[in-house]
Scaffold this active site. Structure first.
Site, PDB file in Angstrom:
ATOM      1  N   GLU A   7       0.793  -1.226   0.000  1.00 24.62           N
ATOM      2  CA  GLU A   7       0.000   0.000   0.000  1.00 24.62           C
ATOM      3  C   GLU A   7       0.823   1.273   0.000  1.00 24.62           C
ATOM      4  OE1 GLU A   7      -3.300   0.090   2.745  1.00 24.62           O
ATOM      5  OE2 GLU A   7      -3.458  -2.079   2.657  1.00 24.62           O
ATOM      6  N   TYR A 296       0.692  -5.157  13.095  1.00 28.00           N
ATOM      7  CA  TYR A 296      -0.359  -4.365  12.459  1.00 28.00           C
ATOM      8  C   TYR A 296      -1.230  -3.681  13.498  1.00 28.00           C
ATOM      9  CZ  TYR A 296      -3.754  -2.954   8.967  1.00 28.00           C
ATOM     10  OH  TYR A 296      -4.554  -2.199   8.149  1.00 28.00           O
ATOM     11  N   ARG A 298      -4.297  -2.034  13.270  1.00 25.34           N
ATOM     12  CA  ARG A 298      -5.768  -1.987  13.228  1.00 25.34           C
ATOM     13  C   ARG A 298      -6.286  -3.388  13.523  1.00 25.34           C
ATOM     14  NH1 ARG A 298      -4.505   1.389   8.766  1.00 25.34           N
ATOM     15  NH2 ARG A 298      -4.990   3.575   9.231  1.00 25.34           N
ATOM     16  N   HIS A 343      -6.781 -11.031  14.428  1.00 23.47           N
ATOM     17  CA  HIS A 343      -5.436 -10.504  14.286  1.00 23.47           C
ATOM     18  C   HIS A 343      -4.777 -10.558  15.650  1.00 23.47           C
ATOM     19  CE1 HIS A 343      -6.038  -9.289  10.258  1.00 23.47           C
ATOM     20  NE2 HIS A 343      -6.867  -8.316  10.512  1.00 23.47           N
TER      21      HIS A 343
END
Length: 878
Positions: A7, A296, A298, A343
């Site tokens: 990204e 990560y 989020r 996650h």
């Protein structure tokens, strides 16, 4: 050599370092496609067909990926490991397929890694999969819902509620939380109560504090001592009796560490400890993730990978000793009702690296990493062991009872590293230390103090407490918290003041409208239920088109019901809804909506052109009474009253002071048919409007002031106060647009300045004139075919070649002094051909003087032709 797409360029750089030259790593720069902001982008009539459009900024990134695929026919999509990341991979695959960069034989795979480390990236490359379509469909459903609400509800707001900007599916619910909390605060009525505290001493002379808990043999509740008289009686009761220790009870206790961070708790703690907003915290976390320092950011998950747990326990033993490592690893399970895709928690990728060992200069990133590192280690440390002690003190007759509480930390455990912040700043009595006391000992009185208290309203939300509340209600998701809180501030619905969120007039009006006409769609249960359905879609247990059909059927009907609403009807309805807030009952029983100025008009809410709201009289314009939006009593007593103020009389005219749309002003006389606009003059900013006197007003209304004719040309010099402050004007008329203006230092100069000083100020003002022609960096001569000088010029964005009206930018690697005439002609001709200006008719040939082409360092002299070589780049010394 497969093409890997991530990204962000920062992420691409880090991953490219791990993968090496066997891969081409490119960035998509976020989402490459979006719904165009216009009607029809989501079409409910055609099974919710969605029309996607590649953004103008994204076209070059798509082209770069397509060009790379032309050489390496393999695509690996490595965007972020969440719903948004899955959607970006899907968009890339669709966009590249549409432009035929992905062919039938092009292998396309999807890889995900929770941390940007060499091991995580390498392992991900060994376990590719396809794009997860249930996750993509959950994204499509959310985007369609947000679009349908925004593009159908916002126009209703624009038409029915002037000044409202827009409404959002989740943002409006978030705004409702803030507005309702503010109304709770305004409706709150404080209640008085008293407490009594005593400073007592032990036989060994050590002091400790105790509070009165029973009086006259009865246990005291919070509001039992209602006033000062009762408090004084309680003080007398204690002073008139001897006290002794009746019991000492010590109980062991423990405190466990908090779970590791997920998105919402990280935002909350960053707000408590550092005052960071949600967007600021997530931006810093994003940079840390892209640099490979944390996992990560989020996520709803609070579980930790087994290897990370082992690494944390090893680091704890190494730094603090084995006694700080519990016998078994701590395991945390998520209690959230709607945990998103599983996650890991937010943790450091390397447990041995603290903030001091981080190669980061940004202060926010360093502070946030330190917070994450400490919380991660603390979550795997031993509990803190405490001893809580309760001491009861009483009189022999049992009429008075006091209690002292405190604690002792026997083993600090995780507290050695980290302690979670609290939203309230109050310190509990249990946190205090107590001296050694024994049952039966005498407790001498050193001082008895009554304290007055008032109950407090609920606190306004901070970004941290708002995110916490949204999480409790099941509204929003980790990837949306920051954008939701930011959006309502950007729209002017909420003001952030000293870290607290306060609803603005616009926000209150929008919520009043939505709660009255679209109550279901700003409901907490409805919004949370819709999030549940989207989670079912992401799990593959529900059809997203069915979710959309069910929503649209009822929502479109609710929109249609508002078509015939008139603005006056809407405003009156909002007046009714907000009446308890805007027009609370008067103590004397009179009508709270009766205008206090004219005595017969009715007060109601009105909207201003600026989009704000105010309370005004129904007899306007005869009655000019206004007050700020909100309950009465919020007016500034030092300001000009809404109906204006009479300052006195001058030459038979009343002189007024008013507060107008463009600021405060004074006025001579009243508006009549013959003179609809009486003389007016703005009150200068340095003067407090409420303190302007009649004398000052008359002086203002006499402006502009004639100083006299200029001694050199006889043209009048004036002094006046304008939009930008006090100034001089040298012109035939003060209203004449020409002439010369010069600023004055102070307002008083307008009346005090004399001719000599005025002439001096006007003479010292720089004269305007045509700018001098720019000097060329290098003159090359005339165009060999068309004539006209060709020069190398210095430009705002770098040097360029100029001929007539053609400007050709010089390449970065070419130095101006190395440019030859032939090379310059080539640049000019290419630029002229591109811009379509073409060649002009050749000038009559003249005997051209001999020209010697400038020498280029280490390069052969170019021939005079269209294939002239570019000058060699100038070598710079080390």
């Amino acid at each position: 050599m497969p093409v890997v797409v991530v990204e962000s360029p920062a992420k691409a750089k880090t991953i490219n370092k791990y993968l090496g030259s066997d891969y081409t790593v490119l960035a998509s720069y976020g989402h490459v496609r979006d719904l165009p902001p216009k009607d029809g982008s989501v079409d409910p009539e055609h099974d919710f067909e969605m029309l996607w459009e590649v953004g103008s900024d994204s076209k070059k990134h798509i082209k770069a990926i397509a060009d790379a695929l032309a050489e390496d026919n393999a695509l690996i999509l490595a965007t972020d490991p969440d719903r948004e990341g899955e959607a970006i991979s899907w968009h890339l695959q669709e966009a590249l397929t549409k432009r035929r960069s992905i062919k039938k034989d092009t292998p396309v795979s999807r890889v995900v890694f929770n941390a940007i480390t060499k091991d995580a990236v390498t392992q991900a490359m060994q376990n590719p999969r396809q794009v997860d379509m249930p996750l993509v469909e959950a994204y499509l459903a959310r985007r369609a819902l947000d679009y349908l609400v925004g593009f159908n509800l916002s126009p209703v707001l624009w038409r029915k509620l002037p000044g409202a900007k827009s409404a959002g599916r989740v943002q409006s619910v978030c705004l409702r939380l803030i507005v309702e909390r503010e109304m709770e605060i305004e409706a709150f009525r404080p209640r008085e109560y008293w407490s009594v505290k005593a400073i007592l001493t032990t036989p060994r002379g050590q002091e400790f504090e105790a509070r009165l808990v029973s009086l006259a043999g009865d246990k005291l509740d919070r509001f039992d001592i209602e006033n000062e008289t009762q408090a004084e009686l309680a003080v007398q009761a204690i002073n008139s009796r001897d006290l002794k220790i009746t019991s000492v009870e010590a109980k062991p206790a423990s405190r466990n560490p908090s779970a590791p961070f997920m998105t919402s708790t990280l935002q909350q703690e960053a707000s408590r400890k550092f005052g960071m907003g949600a967007r600021q915290a997530m931006s810093s976390a994003q940079r840390l993730y892209e640099a490979g320092y944390i996992t990560y950011m989020r996520t709803d998950g609070i579980d930790m990978a087994p290897e990370a747990v082992t690494a944390a326990r090893d680091e704890i033993a190494s730094r603090y000793g084995k006694e700080y490592v519990p016998g078994e690893p701590r395991v945390y399970k998520n209690k959230a009702k709607n945990a998103q895709e599983a996650h890991e928690c937010i943790r450091p990728t390397d447990m041995s690296r603290d903030a001091a060992g981080l190669k980061v200069t940004d202060e926010d990133q360093r502070k946030l990493y330190d917070l994450i590192w400490k919380r991660t280690l603390a979550c795997q440390m031993e509990s803190a062991r405490l001893e809580r002690t309760t001491v009861e003190i009483g009189s022999a007759d049992g009429q008075v009872g006091l209690r002292a509480t405190g604690q002792v930390v026997l083993f600090d455990g995780f507290l050695r590293v980290y302690e979670e912040g609290r939203d309230d700043a109050e310190v509990s009595d249990d946190d205090k230390r107590l001296p050694q006391v024994h049952e039966g000992e005498k407790a001498d009185k050193k001082g008895i103090t009554p304290e007055q208290h008032f109950t407090q309203p609920p606190p306004r939300y901070t970004e941290a407490t708002l995110v916490k509340r949204m999480e409790e209600l099941g509204i929003g998701r980790p990837s949306t918290y920051a954008s939701i809180v930011t959006t309502i501030q950007d729209r002017g619905y909420v003001l952030k003041d000293k870290n607290r969120l306060i609803p603005e007039d616009k926000g209150r009006l929008v919520i009043a409208f939505l709660e009255n006409y679209f109550r279901r769609y700003v409901g907490y249960d409805f919004t949370a239920g819709l999030e549940d359905e989207l989670d079912e879609v992401s799990a593959g247990d529900a059809d997203y088109k069915e979710v959309l059909r069910k929503f649209w059927q009822d929502f479109s009907a609710a929109i249609a019901e508002t078509a015939d609403l008139r603005i006056t009807e809407v405003l009156e309805k909002i007046n009714e809804v907000l009446e308890p807030h805007l027009f609370p009952p008067n103590e004397d029983g009179t009508d709270p909506r009766l205008c206090p100025n004219c005595g017969n008009g009715r007060l109601s809410m009105r909207t201003a052109r600026s989009g704000g709201a105010f309370i005004g009289c129904s007899n306007y314009p005869e009655c000019r009474y206004t007050r700020p939006f909100g309950p009465p009593g919020q007016e500034d007593p030092s300001d000009i009253p809404p109906e204006g103020k009479v300052l006195g009389e001058d030459a038979g005219d009343k002189i007024y002071a008013f507060k107008g749309r463009f600021g405060p002003y004074v006025q001579r006389g009243e508006a009549t048919e013959e003179q609809p606009k009486p003389p007016r003059q703005s009150i200068p900013k340095p003067w407090p409007p409420s303190e302007v006197t009649l004398e000052q007003a008359v002086k203002l209304l006499a402006l502009p002031r004639e100083i006299g004719p200029h001694p050199e040309d006889g043209v009048m010099i004036w002094a006046n106060i304008g939009r930008y402050g006090p100034y001089l004007k040298h012109a035939d008329s003060i209203s004449f647009k020409g002439g010369t203006n010069a600023n004055l230092e102070s307002v008083e100069d307008v009346w005090d300045i004399g001719m000599n000083r005025a002439v001096e100020i006007l003479a010292s003002k720089p004269k305007r004139g045509k700018a001098a022609a720019a000097t060329p960096l290098k003159e090359l001569g005339e165009h060999p075919e068309l004539g006209g000088a060709i020069n190398v010029m210095k430009g705002r964005y770098g040097p360029y070649v100029k001929w007539e009206k053609v400007n050709a930018t010089l390449p970065n690697e070419v130095e101006p002094e190395d440019v030859t005439l032939d090379y310059a002609v080539q640049l000019v001709d290419e630029k002229a051909a591109k811009s379509g200006k073409g060649k002009k008719k050749a000038a009559p040939k003249k005997a051209a003087p001999k020209k010697t082409a400038a020498k280029k360092p280490a390069a052969k002299k170019p021939a005079a032709s269209s294939t002239a070589k570019k000058p060699a780049a100038k070598k710079k010394s080390a």
